[in-house]
Scaffold this motif. Structure first.
Motif, PDB file in Angstrom:
ATOM      1  N   GLY A 138     -21.350 -13.849  41.153  1.00 40.31           N
ATOM      2  CA  GLY A 138     -21.599 -15.232  42.322  1.00 40.31           C
ATOM      3  C   GLY A 138     -20.956 -16.419  41.304  1.00 40.31           C
ATOM      4  O   GLY A 138     -20.824 -17.323  42.193  1.00 40.31           O
ATOM      5  N   GLN A 139     -20.877 -16.367  40.312  1.00 44.53           N
ATOM      6  CA  GLN A 139     -20.289 -17.390  40.162  1.00 44.53           C
ATOM      7  C   GLN A 139     -19.041 -17.969  40.098  1.00 44.53           C
ATOM      8  O   GLN A 139     -18.288 -18.509  40.076  1.00 44.53           O
ATOM      9  CB  GLN A 139     -20.475 -17.566  37.299  1.00 44.53           C
ATOM     10  N   ALA A 142     -19.018 -19.160  43.356  1.00 47.33           N
ATOM     11  CA  ALA A 142     -19.524 -20.284  43.947  1.00 47.33           C
ATOM     12  C   ALA A 142     -18.536 -21.553  42.978  1.00 47.33           C
ATOM     13  O   ALA A 142     -18.291 -22.614  44.540  1.00 47.33           O
ATOM     14  CB  ALA A 142     -21.173 -20.756  42.435  1.00 47.33           C
ATOM     15  N   LEU A 146     -16.411 -24.029  45.827  1.00 47.89           N
ATOM     16  CA  LEU A 146     -16.026 -25.845  45.671  1.00 47.89           C
ATOM     17  C   LEU A 146     -14.441 -26.005  45.635  1.00 47.89           C
ATOM     18  O   LEU A 146     -14.268 -27.594  44.761  1.00 47.89           O
ATOM     19  CB  LEU A 146     -16.736 -25.962  44.450  1.00 47.89           C
ATOM     20  N   VAL A 157     -15.625 -22.107  33.788  1.00 43.70           N
ATOM     21  CA  VAL A 157     -17.072 -22.212  34.123  1.00 43.70           C
ATOM     22  C   VAL A 157     -17.403 -20.129  33.750  1.00 43.70           C
ATOM     23  O   VAL A 157     -18.432 -19.809  32.850  1.00 43.70           O
ATOM     24  CB  VAL A 157     -16.844 -21.405  36.032  1.00 43.70           C
ATOM     25  N   GLN A 161     -18.997 -19.023  29.407  1.00 42.54           N
ATOM     26  CA  GLN A 161     -19.884 -17.964  29.295  1.00 42.54           C
ATOM     27  C   GLN A 161     -19.603 -16.652  28.832  1.00 42.54           C
ATOM     28  O   GLN A 161     -20.436 -16.707  27.875  1.00 42.54           O
ATOM     29  CB  GLN A 161     -20.706 -17.917  31.241  1.00 42.54           C
ATOM     30  N   VAL A 242     -23.438 -26.854  26.070  1.00 45.65           N
ATOM     31  CA  VAL A 242     -23.060 -27.860  26.501  1.00 45.65           C
ATOM     32  C   VAL A 242     -23.511 -28.541  25.408  1.00 45.65           C
ATOM     33  O   VAL A 242     -23.189 -29.923  25.549  1.00 45.65           O
ATOM     34  CB  VAL A 242     -24.655 -28.119  27.225  1.00 45.65           C
TER      35      VAL A 242
ATOM     36  N   PHE B  82     -25.868 -19.972  48.414  1.00 40.96           N
ATOM     37  CA  PHE B  82     -26.247 -18.606  47.857  1.00 40.96           C
ATOM     38  C   PHE B  82     -27.454 -18.693  48.052  1.00 40.96           C
ATOM     39  O   PHE B  82     -28.454 -19.391  47.331  1.00 40.96           O
ATOM     40  CB  PHE B  82     -24.976 -18.562  46.634  1.00 40.96           C
ATOM     41  N   ASN B  86     -26.365 -19.147  41.905  1.00 40.86           N
ATOM     42  CA  ASN B  86     -25.228 -19.443  40.948  1.00 40.86           C
ATOM     43  C   ASN B  86     -25.102 -20.956  40.599  1.00 40.86           C
ATOM     44  O   ASN B  86     -23.884 -21.481  41.007  1.00 40.86           O
ATOM     45  CB  ASN B  86     -23.809 -19.597  42.278  1.00 40.86           C
ATOM     46  N   LEU B  87     -25.658 -21.552  40.049  1.00 43.19           N
ATOM     47  CA  LEU B  87     -25.183 -22.881  39.356  1.00 43.19           C
ATOM     48  C   LEU B  87     -24.866 -21.806  38.188  1.00 43.19           C
ATOM     49  O   LEU B  87     -24.750 -20.848  38.297  1.00 43.19           O
ATOM     50  CB  LEU B  87     -26.524 -23.232  39.080  1.00 43.19           C
ATOM     51  N   PHE B  88     -24.440 -23.454  37.640  1.00 42.59           N
ATOM     52  CA  PHE B  88     -23.156 -22.941  36.482  1.00 42.59           C
ATOM     53  C   PHE B  88     -24.556 -23.204  35.176  1.00 42.59           C
ATOM     54  O   PHE B  88     -24.983 -24.039  34.929  1.00 42.59           O
ATOM     55  CB  PHE B  88     -22.578 -23.404  36.329  1.00 42.59           C
ATOM     56  N   PRO B  89     -24.913 -21.521  34.518  1.00 41.02           N
ATOM     57  CA  PRO B  89     -26.109 -22.337  33.391  1.00 41.02           C
ATOM     58  C   PRO B  89     -25.478 -22.894  31.921  1.00 41.02           C
ATOM     59  O   PRO B  89     -26.130 -23.142  31.351  1.00 41.02           O
ATOM     60  CB  PRO B  89     -25.920 -20.894  32.756  1.00 41.02           C
ATOM     61  N   HIS B  90     -24.374 -22.854  31.998  1.00 42.94           N
ATOM     62  CA  HIS B  90     -23.550 -22.930  30.907  1.00 42.94           C
ATOM     63  C   HIS B  90     -22.782 -25.229  30.972  1.00 42.94           C
ATOM     64  O   HIS B  90     -22.936 -26.020  30.368  1.00 42.94           O
ATOM     65  CB  HIS B  90     -22.213 -22.740  29.734  1.00 42.94           C
ATOM     66  N   LEU B  91     -24.014 -25.887  32.145  1.00 42.63           N
ATOM     67  CA  LEU B  91     -23.725 -26.836  32.744  1.00 42.63           C
ATOM     68  C   LEU B  91     -24.842 -27.475  32.458  1.00 42.63           C
ATOM     69  O   LEU B  91     -26.068 -26.411  33.423  1.00 42.63           O
ATOM     70  CB  LEU B  91     -22.965 -26.992  33.687  1.00 42.63           C
ATOM     71  N   ASN B  92     -25.223 -28.612  32.453  1.00 43.16           N
ATOM     72  CA  ASN B  92     -26.372 -29.459  32.921  1.00 43.16           C
ATOM     73  C   ASN B  92     -26.502 -29.426  34.545  1.00 43.16           C
ATOM     74  O   ASN B  92     -25.639 -29.157  34.944  1.00 43.16           O
ATOM     75  CB  ASN B  92     -26.819 -30.007  32.478  1.00 43.16           C
ATOM     76  N   THR B 134     -31.026 -23.268  33.015  1.00 39.01           N
ATOM     77  CA  THR B 134     -32.220 -23.055  33.602  1.00 39.01           C
ATOM     78  C   THR B 134     -33.572 -22.579  34.046  1.00 39.01           C
ATOM     79  O   THR B 134     -34.417 -22.007  33.465  1.00 39.01           O
ATOM     80  CB  THR B 134     -31.632 -21.680  32.249  1.00 39.01           C
ATOM     81  N   ARG B 148     -24.950 -29.741  45.179  1.00 42.12           N
ATOM     82  CA  ARG B 148     -23.753 -29.531  44.437  1.00 42.12           C
ATOM     83  C   ARG B 148     -22.930 -29.695  45.383  1.00 42.12           C
ATOM     84  O   ARG B 148     -20.947 -30.232  45.176  1.00 42.12           O
ATOM     85  CB  ARG B 148     -23.610 -28.378  42.569  1.00 42.12           C
TER      86      ARG B 148
END
Lengths: 262, 241
Positions: A138-139, A142, A146, A157, A161, A242, B82, B86-92, B134, B148
């Motif tokens: 899904g990453q 997504a 975009l 992305v 990770q 981050v 979705f 499916n947000l990007f977990p490594h970004l705020n 998260t 987004r």
């Protein structure tokens, strides 16, 4: 040098040897760390490169030239990984150092860094590949939806990770390298093992000398493991990669709960 | 705006979509309903080319997107939401909203952040910009995902079961956001199991079963006086649940 002879027992002998030859040991440590650290970092980049080659997927929309190129690149990546994971580093070191010396005339130290980097790269490629596979599909979707292309998606992305997930394995490669650089003594790199044999040759006390060597190696790997563990914990905090940018702490505690607005 | 013509899609030998034709007007909100496995999500993913159709055409704004063309450029105009966020977990939160703006639309960071704040405000989350995703609840995550997508100024928004992964008490906040968007005139294609929501917002409800469009009508007709037997049977099952 006229000195009192070394005590005959293990501990006394070892202490005596260390007292006399500490600089020789630490010169070896310097090279061992130099090689293993730089080779781990270079190997990580080599691994990233080959892992991305292995990710290449053939799309029906590609024209035949692109298809062939993709296949060739993938075969090269696989060959590289198989060859360097499937042969001992000591063999690679002798073969590459002596094989390439007539052409590039490199010093044992440079050769050592290059050889360990290439060797590590092959392992890193597999580590990164596993890291990439651990990321939810899904990453990727997504990111692509975009409008980001494959490369942007990978760089911004997926890989951040994947590397975070693979961090323990990557750190482990560093620890392994600290120990495995010992094989470079066969091409005359003056790393810790090489220096130890030199010292042992002078005093002719192998047992006592190599107790010192073992303790130094243990000190290096133990310290590294602990440092990596701290780094790992840092990565695991919600802020993670981050970074400690202005964002985190203040807002984490200071945000206003606003449920069911909108 | 979107013209789907005789679309078919198979996974191996399994035909998931069979000869689908569907038209979506500009500003229209279309809800796709039907049992699991009826092909709703696959149809939606075809419109974004996450799945490549085997046959048929999808014409968006007069351009056939199944022919070869710049996919990435097209995708910036079509937002996708979705089921699993499916947000990007490594970004705020903020960086989730600005990444594609900066990298794809080449906006400056300042401009991208302004637009991000604007859209986060729309979904009621502007206070959460610097939080890690998260830490958010499911409903908040989905609202960030919507923000987004909106940051790319899409002409069309595709929503794939946007509330299915949410706890029941969080569904409302997301549906409210989608309703607001519907009123704003954005063209939307929504796969949903929330029948009352579909009744509320849709200009057209499409009932799918076993890879075909069984019936496509205004919700007042489809829900109250469906013509097809299969639609009746499906609605009866839903009501009895």
């Amino acid at each position: 040098m006229n000195r009192v002879p070394l005590p005959p027992d293990l501990i006394g002998g070892a202490l005596g040897i260390y007292e006399r030859y500490a600089p020789l040991f630490w010169f070896g440590v310097r090279n061992t760390l130099l090689i293993s650290l730089s080779a781990t970092i270079i190997g990580l980049f080599i691994g990233l490169f080959f892992a991305s080659l292995k990710q290449l997927k053939i799309d029906n929309k590609d024209n035949s030239i692109v298809k062939v190129t993709k296949v060739v690149l993938r075969v090269i990546a696989n060959l590289y990984i198989e060859i360097f994971r499937g042969t001992p580093m000591i063999v690679q070191a002798i073969f590459l150092y002596h094989g390439l010396r007539p052409f590039i005339g490199w010093t044992p130290l440079t050769a050592g860094i290059v050889i360990v980097s290439i060797n590590t790269g092959a392992y890193m490629a597999e580590i990164i590949r596993a890291g990439i596979q651990s990321i939810d599909k899904g990453q990727y979707e997504a990111s692509r939806s975009l409008g980001m292309n494959h490369l942007l998606t990978m760089v911004f992305v997926i890989l951040p990770q994947a590397i975070k997930n693979a961090f323990p394995a990557i750190g482990n490669e560093f620890v392994v390298n600290i120990k495995d650089t010992a094989v470079l003594n066969v091409i005359g790199v003056s790393e810790l093992y090489f220096q130890s044999t030199a010292v042992a040759g002078i005093v002719f006390r192998f047992r006592d000398t190599f107790l010192i060597t073992a303790l130094i190696y243990l000190f290096l790997t133990f310290t590294t493991t602990q440092l990596l563990r701290i780094a790992e914990k840092k990565l695991d905090t919600p802020e993670g990669l981050v970074g400690a940018s202005s964002s985190s702490s203040k807002n984490f505690f200071g945000f206003k709960r606003k449920r069911g607005t909108s | 705006m979107i013209d789907i013509l005789n679309l078919s899609k198979s996974f191996g030998k399994q035909e998931v979509l069979h000869d689908i034709s569907l038209n979506v007007q500009e500003g229209e909100v279309v809800c796709l309903i039907g049992a699991s496995g009826s092909g709703k999500s696959t149809l939606l993913r075809c419109v974004n080319l996450l799945e490549t159709p085997n046959a048929g055409k999808i014409i968006v704004d007069g351009v056939d997107i199944t022919a070869s063309f710049n996919i990435d450029d097209y995708r910036t105009k079509v937002g996708m939401i979705f089921q699993s966020f499916n947000l990007f977990p490594h970004l705020n939160v903020l960086k989730n909203c600005t990444l594609a703006q900066i990298k794809v639309l080449k906006r400056s960071q300042k401009e991208a952040e302004e637009i991000a704040y604007e859209n986060l405000k729309k979904v009621g989350l502007s206070d959460f910009a610097t939080m890690n995703v998260t830490k958010l609840s499911g409903g908040q995550k989905q609202r960030v995902a919507i923000a987004r997508a909106l940051c790319m100024n899409p002409k069309i928004l595709l929503l794939d079961e946007p509330t299915s992964a949410l706890d029941p008490e969080l569904v409302g906040e997301v549906l409210d956001v989608i309703k607001d968007l519907a009123k704003s005139g954005l063209t939307m294609l929504i796969v949903t199991h929330e029948m009352s929501f579909a009744k509320d917002v849709a200009d057209k409800v499409v009932f799918m079963d076993q890879g075909v469009v069984v019936e496509a009508e205004h919700p007042s007709i489809l829900f109250n006086a469906p013509k097809q037997e299969r639609t009746k049977a499906f609605l009866a099952r839903i009501v009895h649940q």
